[in-house]
Motif scaffolding. Structure first.
Motif, short mmCIF file in Angstrom:
data_model
loop_
_atom_site.label_atom_id
_atom_site.label_comp_id
_atom_site.label_asym_id
_atom_site.label_seq_id
_atom_site.Cartn_x
_atom_site.Cartn_y
_atom_site.Cartn_z
N PHE A 30 0.79 -1.28 -0.32
CA PHE A 30 -0.11 -0.11 0.57
C PHE A 30 0.19 1.45 -0.41
O PHE A 30 0.86 2.17 -0.58
CB PHE A 30 -0.82 -0.03 1.44
CG PHE A 30 -2.32 1.05 1.42
CD1 PHE A 30 -2.95 0.81 0.64
CD2 PHE A 30 -1.89 2.38 1.72
CE1 PHE A 30 -4.36 1.71 0.34
CE2 PHE A 30 -2.55 3.38 1.79
CZ PHE A 30 -4.20 2.72 0.99
N ARG A 31 1.88 1.23 0.71
CA ARG A 31 2.71 2.57 1.39
C ARG A 31 3.31 2.34 -0.44
O ARG A 31 3.66 3.63 -0.40
CB ARG A 31 3.46 2.67 1.75
CG ARG A 31 4.45 3.10 2.12
CD ARG A 31 5.62 3.56 3.98
NE ARG A 31 6.40 1.72 3.71
CZ ARG A 31 6.35 1.30 4.15
NH1 ARG A 31 5.29 0.67 4.95
NH2 ARG A 31 7.17 0.28 4.58
N HIS A 34 1.76 3.69 -3.63
CA HIS A 34 1.55 4.95 -3.06
C HIS A 34 2.14 6.29 -3.62
O HIS A 34 2.57 7.05 -4.11
CB HIS A 34 0.67 5.74 -1.85
CG HIS A 34 -0.84 4.73 -2.25
ND1 HIS A 34 -1.34 3.95 -1.44
CD2 HIS A 34 -1.91 5.64 -2.00
CE1 HIS A 34 -2.09 4.32 -1.68
NE2 HIS A 34 -2.90 5.30 -1.66
N ASN A 40 -3.73 5.77 -5.84
CA ASN A 40 -3.32 6.60 -4.85
C ASN A 40 -5.59 6.30 -4.47
O ASN A 40 -5.56 6.93 -3.84
CB ASN A 40 -3.79 7.76 -5.65
CG ASN A 40 -4.64 7.51 -7.10
OD1 ASN A 40 -5.45 6.58 -6.91
ND2 ASN A 40 -4.95 8.75 -7.69
N ALA A 41 -5.40 4.63 -4.41
CA ALA A 41 -6.46 4.87 -3.89
C ALA A 41 -6.58 5.33 -2.69
O ALA A 41 -5.27 4.35 -1.63
CB ALA A 41 -7.02 3.14 -4.24
N ALA A 42 -7.14 4.59 -1.91
CA ALA A 42 -7.97 4.64 -0.06
C ALA A 42 -7.75 3.06 0.38
O ALA A 42 -7.77 3.55 1.78
CB ALA A 42 -8.40 5.35 0.55
N THR A 43 -8.28 2.47 -0.25
CA THR A 43 -8.15 1.18 0.66
C THR A 43 -8.15 0.05 -0.25
O THR A 43 -7.15 0.35 -1.50
CB THR A 43 -9.82 0.61 0.17
OG1 THR A 43 -9.94 0.44 -0.90
CG2 THR A 43 -11.05 2.05 1.47
N LYS A 46 -9.38 -1.24 -2.79
CA LYS A 46 -9.30 -0.38 -4.79
C LYS A 46 -7.57 -0.31 -5.41
O LYS A 46 -7.12 -0.30 -6.34
CB LYS A 46 -10.02 0.86 -3.85
CG LYS A 46 -11.04 0.72 -3.93
CD LYS A 46 -11.86 1.23 -4.35
CE LYS A 46 -13.36 1.26 -3.89
NZ LYS A 46 -14.00 0.77 -4.60
N VAL A 47 -6.43 -0.23 -4.23
CA VAL A 47 -5.12 -0.26 -4.10
C VAL A 47 -4.94 -1.46 -5.54
O VAL A 47 -3.81 -1.31 -6.48
CB VAL A 47 -4.18 -0.66 -3.38
CG1 VAL A 47 -2.15 -0.91 -3.61
CG2 VAL A 47 -4.23 1.08 -2.89
#
Length: 100
Positions: A30-31, A34, A40-43, A46-47
């Protein structure tokens, strides 16, 4: 569909057994996704969807390993090792950590 097995664990099992290429999105994936501008998704779900759209099919079985290891040993949460990073020239976040 197994009781007590979440999406991340299922993705790891499917990927490791060669049943289906998957990207298990943990905190490292996730990190790093980004920071590199790959997602750029929040979950995490979604990533994972965003990464599936951009990672070439041939790289899918290993992609989450590469992102995990990069996040674990180079692109650390608190103090990323940008000066020693082999892809820092491609990283849109390096200026935040290197003072460039």
């Amino acid at each position: 569909a197994l009781p007590g097995v979440g999406r991340k664990t299922a993705s790891v099992v499917l990927n490791e057994l060669g049943i289906e290429p998957a990207i298990a999105v943990d905190t490292h994936v996730f990190r790093v996704s980004h920071r590199l501008g790959l997602a750029n998704a929040a979950t995490p779900d979604k990533v994972e969807q965003q990464l599936h759209k951009i990672v070439p099919e041939a790289w899918l079985p290993k992609a989450h390993h590469w992102l995990i290891l990069h996040g674990r040993y180079t692109c650390l949460a608190q103090r990323p090792k940008c000066p020693g990073c082999v892809i820092s020239d491609l990283c849109p976040s390096r200026a935040s950590f290197m003072g460039v």
